[in-house]
Design a protein around this motif. Sequence first.
Motif, PDB file in Angstrom:
ATOM      1  N   TYR A  93       8.205   7.647   2.347  1.00  0.00           N
ATOM      2  CA  TYR A  93       6.974   6.918   2.062  1.00  0.00           C
ATOM      3  C   TYR A  93       5.961   7.858   1.412  1.00  0.00           C
ATOM      4  CZ  TYR A  93       2.579   4.457   2.548  1.00  0.00           C
ATOM      5  OH  TYR A  93       1.371   3.865   2.280  1.00  0.00           O
ATOM      6  N   THR A  94       5.253   7.349   0.398  1.00  0.00           N
ATOM      7  CA  THR A  94       4.195   8.099  -0.262  1.00  0.00           C
ATOM      8  C   THR A  94       2.912   7.292  -0.202  1.00  0.00           C
ATOM      9  OG1 THR A  94       5.780   9.121  -1.774  1.00  0.00           O
ATOM     10  CG2 THR A  94       3.455   9.206  -2.397  1.00  0.00           C
ATOM     11  N   ALA A  95       1.862   7.890   0.373  1.00  0.00           N
ATOM     12  CA  ALA A  95       0.575   7.216   0.488  1.00  0.00           C
ATOM     13  C   ALA A  95      -0.097   7.118  -0.875  1.00  0.00           C
ATOM     14  CB  ALA A  95      -0.324   7.979   1.460  1.00  0.00           C
ATOM     15  N   PRO A  96      -0.902   6.079  -1.082  1.00  0.00           N
ATOM     16  CA  PRO A  96      -1.620   5.971  -2.356  1.00  0.00           C
ATOM     17  C   PRO A  96      -2.705   7.042  -2.455  1.00  0.00           C
ATOM     18  CG  PRO A  96      -2.356   4.279  -0.838  1.00  0.00           C
ATOM     19  CD  PRO A  96      -1.189   4.949  -0.183  1.00  0.00           C
ATOM     20  N   ASP A  97      -3.135   7.330  -3.660  1.00  0.00           N
ATOM     21  CA  ASP A  97      -4.141   8.376  -3.866  1.00  0.00           C
ATOM     22  C   ASP A  97      -5.490   8.020  -3.255  1.00  0.00           C
ATOM     23  OD1 ASP A  97      -2.314   9.918  -5.200  1.00  0.00           O
ATOM     24  OD2 ASP A  97      -2.888   9.153  -7.183  1.00  0.00           O
ATOM     25  N   SER A  98      -5.754   6.726  -3.088  1.00  0.00           N
ATOM     26  CA  SER A  98      -7.059   6.295  -2.588  1.00  0.00           C
ATOM     27  C   SER A  98      -7.010   5.775  -1.158  1.00  0.00           C
ATOM     28  CB  SER A  98      -7.623   5.204  -3.492  1.00  0.00           C
ATOM     29  OG  SER A  98      -6.744   4.079  -3.509  1.00  0.00           O
ATOM     30  N   SER A 113      -5.624   0.910   6.953  1.00  0.00           N
ATOM     31  CA  SER A 113      -4.817   1.183   8.140  1.00  0.00           C
ATOM     32  C   SER A 113      -4.092  -0.082   8.573  1.00  0.00           C
ATOM     33  CB  SER A 113      -5.697   1.699   9.282  1.00  0.00           C
ATOM     34  OG  SER A 113      -6.634   0.713   9.649  1.00  0.00           O
ATOM     35  N   GLY A 114      -3.058   0.069   9.348  1.00  0.00           N
ATOM     36  CA  GLY A 114      -2.272  -1.076   9.776  1.00  0.00           C
ATOM     37  C   GLY A 114      -1.055  -1.308   8.917  1.00  0.00           C
ATOM     38  N   VAL A 115      -0.842  -0.488   7.899  1.00  0.00           N
ATOM     39  CA  VAL A 115       0.363  -0.597   7.077  1.00  0.00           C
ATOM     40  C   VAL A 115       1.567  -0.158   7.911  1.00  0.00           C
ATOM     41  CG1 VAL A 115       1.540   0.231   5.012  1.00  0.00           C
ATOM     42  CG2 VAL A 115      -0.928  -0.186   4.974  1.00  0.00           C
ATOM     43  N   GLN A 116       2.644  -0.912   7.813  1.00  0.00           N
ATOM     44  CA  GLN A 116       3.849  -0.580   8.568  1.00  0.00           C
ATOM     45  C   GLN A 116       5.023  -0.372   7.619  1.00  0.00           C
ATOM     46  OE1 GLN A 116       4.276  -3.811  11.394  1.00  0.00           O
ATOM     47  NE2 GLN A 116       3.254  -2.609  12.975  1.00  0.00           N
ATOM     48  N   VAL A 117       5.826   0.646   7.935  1.00  0.00           N
ATOM     49  CA  VAL A 117       7.105   0.850   7.263  1.00  0.00           C
ATOM     50  C   VAL A 117       8.156   0.093   8.068  1.00  0.00           C
ATOM     51  CG1 VAL A 117       8.898   2.541   6.778  1.00  0.00           C
ATOM     52  CG2 VAL A 117       6.525   3.055   6.232  1.00  0.00           C
ATOM     53  N   ILE A 118       8.975  -0.700   7.412  1.00  0.00           N
ATOM     54  CA  ILE A 118       9.952  -1.550   8.092  1.00  0.00           C
ATOM     55  C   ILE A 118      11.357  -1.154   7.645  1.00  0.00           C
ATOM     56  CG2 ILE A 118      10.760  -3.920   8.447  1.00  0.00           C
ATOM     57  CD1 ILE A 118       7.866  -4.802   7.721  1.00  0.00           C
ATOM     58  N   ALA A 119      12.220  -0.901   8.626  1.00  0.00           N
ATOM     59  CA  ALA A 119      13.636  -0.626   8.354  1.00  0.00           C
ATOM     60  C   ALA A 119      14.449  -1.808   8.856  1.00  0.00           C
ATOM     61  CB  ALA A 119      14.083   0.651   9.057  1.00  0.00           C
ATOM     62  N   THR A 120      15.230  -2.406   7.981  1.00  0.00           N
ATOM     63  CA  THR A 120      16.058  -3.560   8.333  1.00  0.00           C
ATOM     64  C   THR A 120      17.525  -3.154   8.276  1.00  0.00           C
ATOM     65  OG1 THR A 120      14.427  -5.095   7.428  1.00  0.00           O
ATOM     66  CG2 THR A 120      16.662  -5.938   7.740  1.00  0.00           C
ATOM     67  N   VAL A 145       0.863  -1.181   0.000  1.00  0.00           N
ATOM     68  CA  VAL A 145       0.000   0.000   0.000  1.00  0.00           C
ATOM     69  C   VAL A 145       0.900   1.231   0.000  1.00  0.00           C
ATOM     70  CG1 VAL A 145      -1.780   1.294   1.235  1.00  0.00           C
ATOM     71  CG2 VAL A 145      -1.823  -1.218   1.236  1.00  0.00           C
ATOM     72  N   GLY A 146       0.867   2.018  -1.053  1.00  0.00           N
ATOM     73  CA  GLY A 146       1.776   3.140  -1.155  1.00  0.00           C
ATOM     74  C   GLY A 146       3.139   2.685  -1.643  1.00  0.00           C
ATOM     75  N   ALA A 147       4.127   3.565  -1.477  1.00  0.00           N
ATOM     76  CA  ALA A 147       5.478   3.259  -1.963  1.00  0.00           C
ATOM     77  C   ALA A 147       6.508   3.784  -0.979  1.00  0.00           C
ATOM     78  CB  ALA A 147       5.696   3.895  -3.336  1.00  0.00           C
ATOM     79  N   ILE A 148       7.608   3.036  -0.838  1.00  0.00           N
ATOM     80  CA  ILE A 148       8.709   3.433   0.040  1.00  0.00           C
ATOM     81  C   ILE A 148       9.986   3.485  -0.801  1.00  0.00           C
ATOM     82  CG2 ILE A 148       9.200   1.060   0.773  1.00  0.00           C
ATOM     83  CD1 ILE A 148       9.372   4.085   3.110  1.00  0.00           C
ATOM     84  N   ALA A 150       7.370   1.343  11.836  1.00  0.00           N
ATOM     85  CA  ALA A 150       6.571   2.525  12.165  1.00  0.00           C
ATOM     86  C   ALA A 150       5.195   2.335  11.535  1.00  0.00           C
ATOM     87  CB  ALA A 150       7.233   3.794  11.636  1.00  0.00           C
ATOM     88  N   LYS A 151       4.181   2.844  12.204  1.00  0.00           N
ATOM     89  CA  LYS A 151       2.807   2.646  11.737  1.00  0.00           C
ATOM     90  C   LYS A 151       2.364   3.801  10.856  1.00  0.00           C
ATOM     91  CE  LYS A 151      -1.925   1.791  13.291  1.00  0.00           C
ATOM     92  NZ  LYS A 151      -2.843   1.663  14.451  1.00  0.00           N
TER      93      LYS A 151
END
Length: 582
Positions: free
Chosen positions: A384-389, A395-402, A375-378, A413-414
């Motif tokens: 991070y860029t949220a999708p247009d819709s 909700s509940g999408v997480q950005v993950i840094a490894t 969902v979106g793009a990192i 991060a949520k």
Amino acid sequence: MAQTAPVLHAFGDSITVGGKASDIATKSYIHLVAAATGWPLVNLANSGDQGADTAVKVYGATVNANDIYSLMIGATDEWIYGTDASRRGIFAGAHMAELAWLSIPAAQKITAHSGSVNFSGSWSDSTLYPGLGMQSRQTGSTAAFMVTGSTVLIGMSLSDDRGGCQLMVSIDGTGYGAWNSSPATVIQTYKGTNFAPFLVRANGLPAGPHRVSLSVGSCASPKGYAYFDWAAGVGERSGDGSWVQRAKVYVMNVPGKAASFYAKYPGGGDANVDDYNLVIAANVAALAQKGLPIQLVDVFGKLNTTDDLDADGIHPNDAGHALIARAFLDVIAGAGTVSISPPSVTLRPGESTQFSAANSAFTGDSFSWSLSQPVGAISASGKYTAPDSADDSTSGVQVIATSVSAPTASGSAKIGFASLSAGSLDPQTGKGPSATFQFDVSNGQNTSTLKSASVLISTGGVTASGMCMVKYDVATGAFYLRKDNPSGAATLANPDFWAGSAAAGSNTVLSNSQCTIVAVISAATTDSSGTSLHLAVRIAFPSSRTGRASVYLSADDTLGMTRAGTNPESGRSIPSLSPRGL
């Protein structure tokens, strides 16, 4: 897109070379670590090396802050030097100097050949570490330079082949001590190396820059030299309180040897291995306290000398190499926790935000970025860029840094999406001179970002001149009524647009030719989840108002979103009431 992996530079003896592994490229511990982490490997280990031998290779390394370095040395020293405490001290000095060198990036070190050192008297290129160090036998010759940090590190050298000279150290004009280039005992290694580095540490200094002066003192022989190799300041922190970025160094201790080995090659023993491992642990702890990201990997406690060694009693077999690799990887995995800033964020559709990550164990770690859902793009840099819709259904999408340095360490991060809605109108149909209109406004996250909500009742659509428009201001808790003929912008600060305002529950009555707001029985409440605002607005209509009307709802928030329509949930006009039943 993952960032470029760091390069793993390995230093050590025949164990790190991969001795006795059935296939070095796939079974030796260092290749197993490289394969598991994805780190490209540069193996600079040499069979038979001792601490003094390895220094030549270590000092030849140009240290990159983003790379990884490992050092596994001491197994040969323990056997060749035996229980001689003085020779163990030579190993200790060389080992510490090598660890410090590998952890401090090239740009943060001063070598004797760098242009920032001011020499006086007679100095020449070092015969021990040519191109790196300088040497002098002239009493009174000096070398002066500046370093920054609460601890000053100075790399010097010992040599067997000449009577040594003293090198006296002064920091900020105060004498700190003198060191001699003659060792307390013979250095000579199994390979014949007869010189070794050591490290002078000046601790407890005030933070900030320091002027260091080295002065050649007396020499025991006219052929002796004092050796100055390099220097650095450590113990300083960045503006955010974290340690200044250094290179990561993993240090293995000495594994045990089989009793059959000592029977054939007497000199060391289990107790001596313990003594060497105490030296290694002490060196790691001393430098780590100054902010150098050096970590100990305990391989001694992992190998069984009966089952995990080759028949020669000193080299690991395939099982032993696998155990060393596992110990190495476990330390990498536990290197620290990854935190992301900001830890959570609410975004509008199409909005972007930049995330950053940090590893609690290592400053300056690099990270690869990914999403828990597509969902979106990192981006590779964590933007991070949220999708247009986007709405609350995603909700509940997480950005993950490894962590690139420790691939099993990650943080998240949520992402929340501002999903503004206005709907659930009650009543949806009806007739009569008055009604309490109830509806909900929500953004799917929390009501703190809601700005206002409006209800508009019109017989001619949302652009008609004759309409009853009521707006609720979340910040003030007041209802506003539109004038019959407003002018200017529809902002709450414009008195030419509104007939007046009334706090919910107050005795104030607002009227125009289209309708009347009865504030005393109007209210705004937040639901138990904290995500939805429930509005109840009592509106009365004059007898002159007849015909069929439609109700329109709208809302906007502090994020700049606006949701409007006849019914945002269904997208259709809602016949609401027929005053006087007509």
